[in-house]
Design an enzyme around this catalytic site. Structure first.
Site, PDB file in Angstrom:
ATOM      1  N   GLU A   1     -12.786 -19.878  29.441  1.00 54.29           N
ATOM      2  CA  GLU A   1     -11.702 -20.586  30.159  1.00 54.29           C
ATOM      3  C   GLU A   1     -11.065 -19.680  31.210  1.00 54.29           C
ATOM      4  OE1 GLU A   1     -10.504 -23.725  29.536  1.00 54.29           O
ATOM      5  OE2 GLU A   1     -11.238 -24.223  27.539  1.00 54.29           O
TER       6      GLU A   1
ATOM      7  N   ARG B   1       0.854  -1.207   0.000  1.00 52.86           N
ATOM      8  CA  ARG B   1       0.000   0.000   0.000  1.00 52.86           C
ATOM      9  C   ARG B   1       0.881   1.245   0.000  1.00 52.86           C
ATOM     10  NH1 ARG B   1      -5.256   0.807  -0.074  1.00 52.86           N
ATOM     11  NH2 ARG B   1      -6.104   2.702   0.882  1.00 52.86           N
TER      12      ARG B   1
ATOM     13  N   PHE C   1     -10.719 -13.012  45.123  1.00 56.84           N
ATOM     14  CA  PHE C   1     -11.870 -13.251  44.236  1.00 56.84           C
ATOM     15  C   PHE C   1     -13.151 -12.755  44.880  1.00 56.84           C
ATOM     16  CE2 PHE C   1      -8.911 -16.548  42.696  1.00 56.84           C
ATOM     17  CZ  PHE C   1      -8.881 -16.173  41.357  1.00 56.84           C
TER      18      PHE C   1
HETATM   19  P1  TGC Z   1      -9.816 -22.979  44.447  1.00 52.39           P
HETATM   20  O1  TGC Z   1      -9.871 -22.919  45.941  1.00 52.39           O
HETATM   21  O2  TGC Z   1      -8.742 -22.242  43.731  1.00 52.39           O
HETATM   22  O3  TGC Z   1      -9.718 -24.517  44.016  1.00 52.39           O
HETATM   23  C1  TGC Z   1     -10.702 -25.471  44.410  1.00 52.39           C
HETATM   24  C2  TGC Z   1     -10.031 -26.835  44.399  1.00 52.39           C
HETATM   25  O4  TGC Z   1      -9.536 -27.124  43.077  1.00 52.39           O
HETATM   26  C3  TGC Z   1      -8.115 -27.333  43.127  1.00 52.39           C
HETATM   27  N1  TGC Z   1      -7.563 -26.775  41.898  1.00 52.39           N
HETATM   28  C4  TGC Z   1      -7.080 -27.543  40.934  1.00 52.39           C
HETATM   29  N2  TGC Z   1      -6.930 -28.858  40.854  1.00 52.39           N
HETATM   30  C5  TGC Z   1      -6.410 -29.342  39.730  1.00 52.39           C
HETATM   31  N3  TGC Z   1      -6.059 -28.566  38.695  1.00 52.39           N
HETATM   32  C6  TGC Z   1      -6.223 -27.234  38.747  1.00 52.39           C
HETATM   33  N4  TGC Z   1      -5.921 -26.470  37.711  1.00 52.39           N
HETATM   34  C7  TGC Z   1      -6.742 -26.656  39.912  1.00 52.39           C
HETATM   35  N5  TGC Z   1      -7.031 -25.391  40.298  1.00 52.39           N
HETATM   36  C8  TGC Z   1      -7.531 -25.490  41.552  1.00 52.39           C
HETATM   37  C9  TGC Z   1      -7.660 -26.612  44.366  1.00 52.39           C
HETATM   38  O5  TGC Z   1      -6.446 -27.147  44.836  1.00 52.39           O
HETATM   39  C10 TGC Z   1      -8.808 -26.913  45.302  1.00 52.39           C
HETATM   40  O6  TGC Z   1      -8.707 -28.265  45.706  1.00 52.39           O
HETATM   41  P2  TGC Z   1      -9.136 -28.736  47.179  1.00 52.39           P
HETATM   42  O7  TGC Z   1      -8.844 -30.196  47.199  1.00 52.39           O
HETATM   43  O8  TGC Z   1      -8.317 -27.925  48.126  1.00 52.39           O
HETATM   44  O9  TGC Z   1     -10.606 -28.417  47.280  1.00 52.39           O
HETATM   45  O10 TGC Z   1     -11.236 -22.561  43.878  1.00 52.39           O
HETATM   46  P3  TGC Z   1     -11.970 -21.179  43.907  1.00 52.39           P
HETATM   47  O11 TGC Z   1     -13.417 -21.444  44.185  1.00 52.39           O
HETATM   48  O12 TGC Z   1     -11.224 -20.199  44.780  1.00 52.39           O
HETATM   49  O13 TGC Z   1     -11.928 -20.689  42.384  1.00 52.39           O
HETATM   50  C11 TGC Z   1     -10.816 -20.330  41.808  1.00 52.39           C
HETATM   51  C12 TGC Z   1     -11.092 -19.748  40.402  1.00 52.39           C
HETATM   52  C13 TGC Z   1     -11.849 -18.446  40.452  1.00 52.39           C
HETATM   53  C14 TGC Z   1      -9.697 -19.535  39.832  1.00 52.39           C
HETATM   54  C15 TGC Z   1     -11.880 -20.780  39.557  1.00 52.39           C
HETATM   55  O14 TGC Z   1     -13.173 -20.891  40.008  1.00 52.39           O
HETATM   56  C16 TGC Z   1     -11.869 -20.436  38.101  1.00 52.39           C
HETATM   57  O15 TGC Z   1     -10.935 -20.800  37.395  1.00 52.39           O
HETATM   58  N6  TGC Z   1     -12.923 -19.726  37.577  1.00 52.39           N
HETATM   59  C17 TGC Z   1     -13.064 -19.507  36.141  1.00 52.39           C
HETATM   60  C18 TGC Z   1     -14.021 -20.506  35.586  1.00 52.39           C
HETATM   61  C19 TGC Z   1     -13.685 -20.893  34.180  1.00 52.39           C
HETATM   62  O16 TGC Z   1     -12.576 -20.774  33.706  1.00 52.39           O
HETATM   63  N7  TGC Z   1     -14.644 -21.467  33.492  1.00 52.39           N
HETATM   64  C20 TGC Z   1     -14.404 -21.976  32.183  1.00 52.39           C
HETATM   65  C21 TGC Z   1     -15.580 -22.789  31.695  1.00 52.39           C
HETATM   66  S1  TGC Z   1     -15.198 -23.902  30.384  1.00 52.39           S
HETATM   67  C22 TGC Z   1     -14.934 -22.910  29.065  1.00 52.39           C
HETATM   68  O17 TGC Z   1     -14.910 -21.731  29.102  1.00 52.39           O
HETATM   69  C23 TGC Z   1     -14.695 -23.641  27.793  1.00 52.39           C
HETATM   70  S2  TGC Z   1     -14.473 -22.660  26.411  1.00 52.39           S
HETATM   71  C24 TGC Z   1     -13.845 -23.859  25.434  1.00 52.39           C
HETATM   72  C25 TGC Z   1     -13.600 -23.542  24.042  1.00 52.39           C
HETATM   73  O18 TGC Z   1     -14.551 -23.327  23.262  1.00 52.39           O
HETATM   74  O19 TGC Z   1     -12.383 -23.593  23.665  1.00 52.39           O
HETATM   75  P1  FAD Z   2     -19.107 -13.502  34.844  1.00 53.35           P
HETATM   76  O1  FAD Z   2     -18.496 -14.575  35.669  1.00 53.35           O
HETATM   77  O2  FAD Z   2     -20.472 -13.059  35.201  1.00 53.35           O
HETATM   78  O3  FAD Z   2     -18.130 -12.243  34.864  1.00 53.35           O
HETATM   79  C1  FAD Z   2     -18.546 -10.945  34.403  1.00 53.35           C
HETATM   80  C2  FAD Z   2     -17.366  -9.968  34.546  1.00 53.35           C
HETATM   81  O4  FAD Z   2     -17.024  -9.857  35.921  1.00 53.35           O
HETATM   82  C3  FAD Z   2     -16.094 -10.435  33.833  1.00 53.35           C
HETATM   83  O5  FAD Z   2     -15.460  -9.309  33.247  1.00 53.35           O
HETATM   84  C4  FAD Z   2     -15.230 -10.982  34.953  1.00 53.35           C
HETATM   85  O6  FAD Z   2     -13.830 -10.906  34.682  1.00 53.35           O
HETATM   86  C5  FAD Z   2     -15.613 -10.038  36.074  1.00 53.35           C
HETATM   87  N1  FAD Z   2     -15.377 -10.631  37.406  1.00 53.35           N
HETATM   88  C6  FAD Z   2     -15.844 -11.805  37.879  1.00 53.35           C
HETATM   89  N2  FAD Z   2     -15.434 -11.995  39.153  1.00 53.35           N
HETATM   90  C7  FAD Z   2     -14.695 -10.891  39.493  1.00 53.35           C
HETATM   91  C8  FAD Z   2     -13.993 -10.517  40.674  1.00 53.35           C
HETATM   92  N3  FAD Z   2     -13.966 -11.276  41.767  1.00 53.35           N
HETATM   93  N4  FAD Z   2     -13.345  -9.307  40.647  1.00 53.35           N
HETATM   94  C9  FAD Z   2     -13.357  -8.512  39.539  1.00 53.35           C
HETATM   95  N5  FAD Z   2     -14.009  -8.854  38.404  1.00 53.35           N
HETATM   96  C10 FAD Z   2     -14.661 -10.030  38.385  1.00 53.35           C
HETATM   97  N6  FAD Z   2     -18.301 -22.539  29.520  1.00 53.35           N
HETATM   98  C11 FAD Z   2     -18.347 -23.902  29.665  1.00 53.35           C
HETATM   99  O7  FAD Z   2     -18.575 -24.403  30.755  1.00 53.35           O
HETATM  100  N7  FAD Z   2     -18.171 -24.702  28.581  1.00 53.35           N
HETATM  101  C12 FAD Z   2     -17.944 -24.236  27.351  1.00 53.35           C
HETATM  102  O8  FAD Z   2     -17.778 -25.004  26.400  1.00 53.35           O
HETATM  103  C13 FAD Z   2     -17.893 -22.811  27.155  1.00 53.35           C
HETATM  104  N8  FAD Z   2     -17.735 -22.287  25.912  1.00 53.35           N
HETATM  105  C14 FAD Z   2     -17.845 -20.928  25.732  1.00 53.35           C
HETATM  106  C15 FAD Z   2     -17.875 -20.398  24.440  1.00 53.35           C
HETATM  107  C16 FAD Z   2     -18.039 -19.029  24.245  1.00 53.35           C
HETATM  108  C17 FAD Z   2     -18.099 -18.478  22.864  1.00 53.35           C
HETATM  109  C18 FAD Z   2     -18.132 -18.173  25.366  1.00 53.35           C
HETATM  110  C19 FAD Z   2     -18.280 -16.682  25.186  1.00 53.35           C
HETATM  111  C20 FAD Z   2     -18.108 -18.679  26.644  1.00 53.35           C
HETATM  112  C21 FAD Z   2     -17.984 -20.068  26.843  1.00 53.35           C
HETATM  113  N9  FAD Z   2     -18.043 -20.634  28.121  1.00 53.35           N
HETATM  114  C22 FAD Z   2     -18.074 -21.992  28.290  1.00 53.35           C
HETATM  115  C23 FAD Z   2     -18.304 -19.781  29.272  1.00 53.35           C
HETATM  116  C24 FAD Z   2     -17.104 -19.006  29.785  1.00 53.35           C
HETATM  117  O9  FAD Z   2     -16.205 -19.837  30.446  1.00 53.35           O
HETATM  118  C25 FAD Z   2     -17.625 -17.891  30.675  1.00 53.35           C
HETATM  119  O10 FAD Z   2     -18.246 -16.936  29.832  1.00 53.35           O
HETATM  120  C26 FAD Z   2     -16.550 -17.254  31.522  1.00 53.35           C
HETATM  121  O11 FAD Z   2     -16.012 -18.163  32.446  1.00 53.35           O
HETATM  122  C27 FAD Z   2     -17.067 -16.012  32.267  1.00 53.35           C
HETATM  123  O12 FAD Z   2     -18.268 -16.277  32.910  1.00 53.35           O
HETATM  124  P2  FAD Z   2     -19.543 -15.306  32.681  1.00 53.35           P
HETATM  125  O13 FAD Z   2     -19.718 -15.120  31.233  1.00 53.35           O
HETATM  126  O14 FAD Z   2     -20.684 -15.857  33.444  1.00 53.35           O
HETATM  127  O15 FAD Z   2     -19.079 -13.915  33.298  1.00 53.35           O
END
Ligand code: TGC
Ligand code: FAD
Length: 389
Positions: free
Chosen positions: A369, A274, A389
């Protein structure tokens, strides 16, 4: 002329440190993406369609459950899984999402926590792409805090009765098998729900602006009777789903590098050709600084991912390291995609160019995630010992 001895998308020559097998894996996925994904992905995104016809090809290359041993899985190392994610996401985050969910979020927990019968029943079909899986953790009231889930399973005799719902579930409406995490009297457990079980429904989430080439759904459970043999026997508690997330977040840390590389590659071509104010766009200092910044970010992301792979291979990977890499690499990729979009000018909003598609996808990837904030707070907790948290 650019320096011919440097690859602008791999300035620190990561590829040279790969083994022959790792290079072969990368090359074969790269070919699949070039030949089968890139020609159709723009249309899929526009049509809001997951290209399901690619599933047998992903399976034929051994990309489903690629790092698992046995049951028809390829048993590749952690670095290969990372490279697979990177190459797939160079095509589109939706394709990498499909493979992440199938491999890390559905096959991994069955392999790690399932009974022998469950492994034999599901894993070979999933590796062949004949059975599609999904992972239900997030609920409508707040995904960041899965410990507070409302979905509940009560024991009735030897069976379980499941009630509740899940939101934002990748692959949900096309899944033959849903791994649903539910609270029980003893703690959180994993339930393997099969399509067609009475009371179990999936509803497609339509009209997304992100991950349009991926299926996202809501799941509903209304008194679903789940036999005891469909409960994962090997884990109780939040550590079950969180350990799966560690696998998938590892793949994302690699995957988003591919999206960023695709954006930079297109921008380098564009800025060279460009011409404005009598010289190429690439000739301007302000543009070069932005290109250099993108290369810096990609290189840092690659180095983090590479060390993550080494730690994973060694078996010493800590979830906090994965959090830092998922946060850093998603942030880098999203910033790069947005900046590439901007440097393409008006063309940057056209579907003819990839950055806006990657940018829109990465808005999901930085959220799912574990959101960026959740990963920052995980690192903060590890540094200070205080749970904020
Ligand atoms: P916390 O106290 O940290 O942990 C509870 C228990 O879990 C153990 N632990 C683990 N164990 C194995 N592997 C790990 N990575 C672990 N992390 C923690 C920990 O040791 C404890 O064990 P125990 O025996 O002492 O009970 O739990 P918390 O309630 O304080 O939460 C921590 C936090 C906020 C980090 C957790 O809840 C979290 O990661 N929240 C985010 C949720 C999330 O990521 N959701 C994703 C949904 S799936 C998705 O999005 C798929 S998209 C897929 C795609 O399309 O590609
Ligand atoms: P919330 O948890 O309601 O959070 C809202 C906002 O608050 C965010 O900005 C967050 O960072 C903030 N927040 C939360 N807690 C705090 C805190 N303590 N302090 C400050 N800020 C905070 N989930 C599955 O289980 N399986 C799947 O296959 C999957 N696939 C997905 C695919 C897509 C396209 C999308 C968009 C999501 C998917 N998810 C899946 C869900 C995904 O993991 C969640 O959207 C994500 O974990 C956030 O949860 P929530 O959307 O309920 O937001």
């Amino acid at each position: 002329m650019p320096n011919p001895s440097l690859d602008p998308l791999d300035l620190f020559a990561l590829r040279e440190s790969l083994t022959e097998e790792e290079r072969m894996v990368q090359d074969s996925v790269r070919r699949l993406v070039n030949e089968r994904v890139l020609p159709i992905i723009r249309e899929c995104f526009e049509e809001h369609r997951f290209p399901r016809e690619l599933v047998p090809e992903l399976a034929a290359l051994g990309l489903l459950g690629s790092s698992l041993e046995g049951y028809g899985c390829a048993g590749l190392n952690a670095l290969c899984y990372g490279l697979i994610c990177q190459e797939l996401e160079r095509g589109d985050s939706g394709i990498r999402s499909f493979v992440s969910v199938q491999s890390s979020l559905c096959m991994f927990p069955i392999h790690a926590y399932g009974s022998d019968a469950q492994k034999l029943q599901y894993l070979p079909g999933m590796a062949r792409g004949e059975l599609i899986g999904c992972f239900g953790l997030t609920e409508p009231h707040g995904g960041s805090d899965p410990a507070n889930m409302k979905t509940y399973a009560r024991q009735r005799g030897r069976d379980w009765v499941l009630n509740g719902s899940k939101m934002w579930i990748t692959n949900g409406s096309i899944a033959d098998l849903a791994l649903v995490w539910a609270q029980t009297d003893d703690g959180i457990r994993g339930f393997l729900l099969e399509k067609g079980m009475r009371g179990f429904t999936a509803q497609l989430i339509e009209r997304k602006f992100s991950l349009r080439a991926s299926i996202t759904s809501a799941l509903f459970f209304d008194d679903v009777l789940v036999p005891e043999q469909n409960v994962l026997p090997g884990v109780i508690g939040l550590k079950g789903p969180l350990s799966c997330l560690t696998q998938a977040r590892y793949g994302i840390a690699w995957g988003v590098i591919g999206a960023a590389q695709a954006c930079l590659e297109q921008l380098l071509e564009y800025s060279a050709s460009r011409s404005l104010f009598g010289r190429s766009l690439a000739h301007n200092q302000a543009v070069q600084v932005r290109l250099a910044e993108m290369a810096r970010q990609i290189t840092c992301a690659q180095m983090l991912a590479l060390q993550l792979a080494r730690l994973k291979e060694r078996g010493t990977l800590d979830p906090v390291q994965v959090s830092l890499a998922k946060w850093n690499n998603c942030r880098a990729a999203l910033d790069i995609a947005r900046d590439c979009r901007d440097l393409l000018g008006g063309a940057g909003i056209s579907a003819e160019y990839a950055p806006i598609r990657h940018m829109l996808n990465l808005e999901s990837v930085i959220t799912y995630e574990g959101t960026e904030t959740i990963h920052q707070l995980s690192v903060g907790r590890a540094l200070t010992g205080h749970n904020a948290f």
